[in-house]
Enzyme design. Structure first.
Site, PDB file in Angstrom:
ATOM      1  N   LYS A 173       0.895  -1.170   0.000  1.00  0.00           N
ATOM      2  CA  LYS A 173       0.000   0.000   0.000  1.00  0.00           C
ATOM      3  C   LYS A 173       0.935   1.222   0.000  1.00  0.00           C
ATOM      4  O   LYS A 173       1.471   1.601   1.040  1.00  0.00           O
ATOM      5  CB  LYS A 173      -0.925  -0.066   1.215  1.00  0.00           C
ATOM      6  N   GLU A 249       8.233   1.593  11.674  1.00  0.00           N
ATOM      7  CA  GLU A 249       9.380   2.492  11.445  1.00  0.00           C
ATOM      8  C   GLU A 249       8.805   3.898  11.416  1.00  0.00           C
ATOM      9  O   GLU A 249       8.174   4.297  10.426  1.00  0.00           O
ATOM     10  CB  GLU A 249      10.054   2.151  10.115  1.00  0.00           C
ATOM     11  N   CYS A 284      13.255  10.872   7.740  1.00  0.00           N
ATOM     12  CA  CYS A 284      12.965  10.472   9.130  1.00  0.00           C
ATOM     13  C   CYS A 284      14.185  10.633  10.014  1.00  0.00           C
ATOM     14  O   CYS A 284      14.071  10.925  11.195  1.00  0.00           O
ATOM     15  CB  CYS A 284      12.461   9.041   9.164  1.00  0.00           C
ATOM     16  N   GLU A 384       8.514  16.412  15.545  1.00  0.00           N
ATOM     17  CA  GLU A 384       9.126  16.234  14.228  1.00  0.00           C
ATOM     18  C   GLU A 384       8.521  17.256  13.263  1.00  0.00           C
ATOM     19  O   GLU A 384       7.308  17.267  13.050  1.00  0.00           O
ATOM     20  CB  GLU A 384       8.854  14.813  13.723  1.00  0.00           C
TER      21      GLU A 384
HETATM   22  P1  NAP Z   1       1.677   8.719   7.129  1.00  0.00           P
HETATM   23  O1  NAP Z   1       0.732   9.824   6.926  1.00  0.00           O
HETATM   24  O2  NAP Z   1       1.631   7.976   8.402  1.00  0.00           O
HETATM   25  O3  NAP Z   1       1.438   7.734   5.887  1.00  0.00           O
HETATM   26  C1  NAP Z   1       2.249   6.582   5.696  1.00  0.00           C
HETATM   27  C2  NAP Z   1       1.448   5.536   4.933  1.00  0.00           C
HETATM   28  O4  NAP Z   1       0.365   5.090   5.763  1.00  0.00           O
HETATM   29  C3  NAP Z   1       0.794   6.056   3.653  1.00  0.00           C
HETATM   30  O5  NAP Z   1       0.812   5.032   2.700  1.00  0.00           O
HETATM   31  C4  NAP Z   1      -0.634   6.358   4.117  1.00  0.00           C
HETATM   32  O6  NAP Z   1      -1.571   6.363   3.057  1.00  0.00           O
HETATM   33  C5  NAP Z   1      -0.859   5.189   5.053  1.00  0.00           C
HETATM   34  N1  NAP Z   1      -1.933   5.363   6.024  1.00  0.00           N
HETATM   35  C6  NAP Z   1      -2.461   6.511   6.525  1.00  0.00           C
HETATM   36  N2  NAP Z   1      -3.448   6.227   7.415  1.00  0.00           N
HETATM   37  C7  NAP Z   1      -3.546   4.874   7.477  1.00  0.00           C
HETATM   38  C8  NAP Z   1      -4.371   3.962   8.199  1.00  0.00           C
HETATM   39  N3  NAP Z   1      -5.304   4.380   9.055  1.00  0.00           N
HETATM   40  N4  NAP Z   1      -4.194   2.647   8.006  1.00  0.00           N
HETATM   41  C9  NAP Z   1      -3.245   2.190   7.174  1.00  0.00           C
HETATM   42  N5  NAP Z   1      -2.437   2.992   6.440  1.00  0.00           N
HETATM   43  C10 NAP Z   1      -2.575   4.325   6.602  1.00  0.00           C
HETATM   44  O7  NAP Z   1       3.183   9.204   6.956  1.00  0.00           O
HETATM   45  P2  NAP Z   1       3.785  10.143   5.806  1.00  0.00           P
HETATM   46  O8  NAP Z   1       3.324  11.537   6.068  1.00  0.00           O
HETATM   47  O9  NAP Z   1       3.519   9.520   4.474  1.00  0.00           O
HETATM   48  O10 NAP Z   1       5.341  10.006   6.071  1.00  0.00           O
HETATM   49  C11 NAP Z   1       6.068  10.854   6.901  1.00  0.00           C
HETATM   50  C12 NAP Z   1       6.379  10.157   8.215  1.00  0.00           C
HETATM   51  O11 NAP Z   1       7.072   8.926   7.962  1.00  0.00           O
HETATM   52  C13 NAP Z   1       7.318  10.954   9.092  1.00  0.00           C
HETATM   53  O12 NAP Z   1       6.884  10.887  10.412  1.00  0.00           O
HETATM   54  C14 NAP Z   1       8.640  10.236   8.938  1.00  0.00           C
HETATM   55  O13 NAP Z   1       9.537  10.415  10.001  1.00  0.00           O
HETATM   56  C15 NAP Z   1       8.195   8.825   8.815  1.00  0.00           C
HETATM   57  N6  NAP Z   1       9.237   8.007   8.190  1.00  0.00           N
HETATM   58  C16 NAP Z   1       9.866   7.041   8.942  1.00  0.00           C
HETATM   59  C17 NAP Z   1      10.905   6.287   8.374  1.00  0.00           C
HETATM   60  C18 NAP Z   1      11.645   5.229   9.155  1.00  0.00           C
HETATM   61  O14 NAP Z   1      12.290   4.386   8.528  1.00  0.00           O
HETATM   62  N7  NAP Z   1      11.594   5.231  10.463  1.00  0.00           N
HETATM   63  C19 NAP Z   1      11.257   6.521   7.042  1.00  0.00           C
HETATM   64  C20 NAP Z   1      10.584   7.511   6.339  1.00  0.00           C
HETATM   65  C21 NAP Z   1       9.564   8.232   6.912  1.00  0.00           C
HETATM   66  P3  NAP Z   1      -1.945   7.757   2.320  1.00  0.00           P
HETATM   67  O15 NAP Z   1      -0.725   8.211   1.624  1.00  0.00           O
HETATM   68  O16 NAP Z   1      -3.024   7.362   1.396  1.00  0.00           O
HETATM   69  O17 NAP Z   1      -2.385   8.700   3.410  1.00  0.00           O
END
Ligand code: NAP
Length: 482
Positions: A173, A249, A284, A384
């Site tokens: 996804k 993650e 991240c 963050e």
């Molecule tokens: P996000 O809003 O949490 O979205 C991540 C993924 O989850 C997307 O595919 C999103 O779909 C999906 N999603 C959202 N709500 C969901 C739900 N209720 N159930 C299942 N899936 C759901 O995060 P983001 O804004 O894309 O990414 C930024 C964040 O990722 C930051 O906090 C960053 O630090 C973190 N990050 C962590 C790492 C690591 O390795 N630790 C690496 C990179 C990024 P949609 O796109 O359709 O909303």
């Protein structure tokens, strides 16, 4: 504008009459791609096909087949780096050079995991004259990989390749903002000879609908989620209803500890690169908190101000750009609100001005900002921001540096710059983070694990532990005692 189809139960599914989700180039505001907005029914069909594929094919038991498919996939990506990178830049806004690196590096990651597929092994124990315990590593079953938009291909492949290497079926996804490039990468996989139908699926659509349906589906055995902490916590809560294994993650607020004896030129260039220039700090592991030895704070702030002076923020496809666009409008507005907060409650060292000559209603361009004099409890330090915003905090002793480094809820990564080996060890041991880079930053290798301490996550990806994360052990006990 390119229209993409999703891949469900071995078939391509297009967006239908309503056109699906629009993906907008953050550097221009123009629509560049469309991807289907699937439904929970599609999720159900994909899970059923994945279960059938595992039951009816040799995928889970034939490591050589898995290695062969992964190697084919790597070769296909390697032959298409340029075109894939352009699409990545169009959907994400990052610089083309960075996009090429991101795509090309997956070839290395996939090949490493192809090798691991054939090295996966358990262990055996002699437990008595007539008793033998054999511990097997078996795949989890149906794994869902839910990934974000900032390094969308790295973070997809980081989980997908080991999950496949371990013998699972995998449903991806992708983030809605970068669904088109994610489908392109997946399409190169599903065309590989020998991959059983149903082993791989790509389920595009919103997180709240398709993502949530995956999380709740009883036929999904494991979730590998990369994204925001709040989303991750919700997923962990909802996955508990069907006792799924969950690897998380999540976000970070990583400290960069700069000692007075460090190689200053390298330290400043490295810090500026990963908090400002690379993906505009939307990483991240971005070193968003500079902890600097107080004797050099003034000099370091001056050097940092020079490093961002006159930086060219512009489209990722323009070779003159040094920083690209913020990927989503929500993220752009969030970063700007933190910059405004910083101007109110801290000292602006440099930057923080709107980028001149662009249409801010359409284009997500933000210049770097550096703040000193921050309150350690301020959201500027504790939350963050995920953008090109750096806070500066002085420290007087190594104990204080460790204390400040550990004073947020996060523990994803960190950096230590010093030429003194004793200080490097003390600081590295004291910092609670999954990765400590000494005299460098943001170096990732297929061989070495990544993951978070504290609220930055659960589980480890990459390396041997990354492969093991996608397995479960089974003890088979042979006992012929009378
Ligand atoms: P996000 O809003 O949490 O979205 C991540 C993924 O989850 C997307 O595919 C999103 O779909 C999906 N999603 C959202 N709500 C969901 C739900 N209720 N159930 C299942 N899936 C759901 O995060 P983001 O804004 O894309 O990414 C930024 C964040 O990722 C930051 O906090 C960053 O630090 C973190 N990050 C962590 C790492 C690591 O390795 N630790 C690496 C990179 C990024 P949609 O796109 O359709 O909303």
């Amino acid at each position: 504008m390119k229209k993409y189809a999703a891949y469900v139960a071995g078939e391509w599914v297009d967006a239908g009459a309503d056109g699906g989700n629009a993906i907008v180039d953050p550097a221009s505001g123009e629509e560049v791609s469309q991807a289907p907005a699937l439904t929970p029914q599609h999720v159900d069909a994909a899970v059923g096909a994945a279960q059938r594929a595992l039951a009816q094919s040799d995928w889970a038991t034939d490591a050589r087949l898995r290695a062969d498919v992964l190697l084919q996939w790597a070769g296909r990506i390697e032959r298409n780096v340029e075109a894939l990178a352009r699409r990545l830049t169009l959907e994400n806004g990052k610089l083309l050079g960075e996009a090429k690196f991101e795509i090309a590096n997956q070839v290395n990651v996939i090949r490493f995991n192809a090798g691991l597929a054939r090295s996966l092994c358990g262990h055996s124990h002699s437990l008595g004259a007539r008793v033998m315990g054999v511990v097997l590593r078996e795949p989890m079953g149906v794994v869902a990989v839910i990934s974000p938009w900032n390094w969308p291909i790295s973070l997809l492949v980081r989980d997908l390749a080991p999950a496949l290497a371990a013998g699972n079926a995998v449903l991806s996804k992708p983030a809605s903002q970068t669904a088109g490039i994610s489908i392109e990468i997946l399409s190169l996989l599903v065309e590989c000879e020998g991959l059983p139908e149903g082993v791989v699926g790509m389920l595009t659509g919103s997180g709240g609908s398709v993502g949530q349906a995956i999380v709740e589906h009883p036929g999904v055995d494991m979730l590998a989620f990369t994204g925001d902490g709040a989303t991750g916590k919700g997923i962990a809560r909802d996955a508990a209803a069907t006792v799924k294994k969950v690897a998380l993650e999540l976000g970070g607020k990583s400290p960069f500890v700069l000692c007075a004896d460090a190689d200053m030129e390298k330290a400043i260039a490295t810090l500026a690169r990963f908090i400002f220039f690379t993906t505009c700090g939307q990483i991240c592991t971005a070193p968003s908190r500079l902890l600097v030895e107080s004797s050099v704070e003034k000099e370091v702030c001056e050097r940092l101000a020079q490093a961002i002076d006159g930086v060219k923020v512009g489209p990722g496809l323009d070779p003159a750009s040094q920083m690209g666009a913020i990927t989503t409008r929500d993220q752009y507005e969030k970063i700007l609100s933190f910059v405004e907060l910083g101007k109110k409650e801290a000292t602006l060292v440099a930057g923080g001005e709107p980028v001149a000559g662009v249409d801010h209603g359409k284009c997500n361009f933000i210049a770097p900002a550096i703040f000193s004099g921050v309150d350690p409890q301020s959201p500027l330090v504790q939350e963050e921001i995920f953008g090109p915003v750096l806070t500066v905090q002085p420290f007087a002793s190594d104990d204080e540096a460790v204390h400040l480094a550990n004073s947020t809820p996060f523990g994803l990564a960190s950096g230590v710059f010093t030429q003194n080996l004793d200080r490097a060890w003390f600081l590295s041991r004291g910092i609670k983070a999954g990765t400590v880079w000494v005299n460098n930053y943001n170096r990732f290798y297929a061989e070495t694990e990544v993951g978070g301490y504290k609220e930055s996550g659960v589980g480890r990806m990459a390396g041997f532990d990354g492969l093991h994360e996608f397995t479960q052990t089974k003890h088979i006990n042979f006992d012929s005692t009378e």
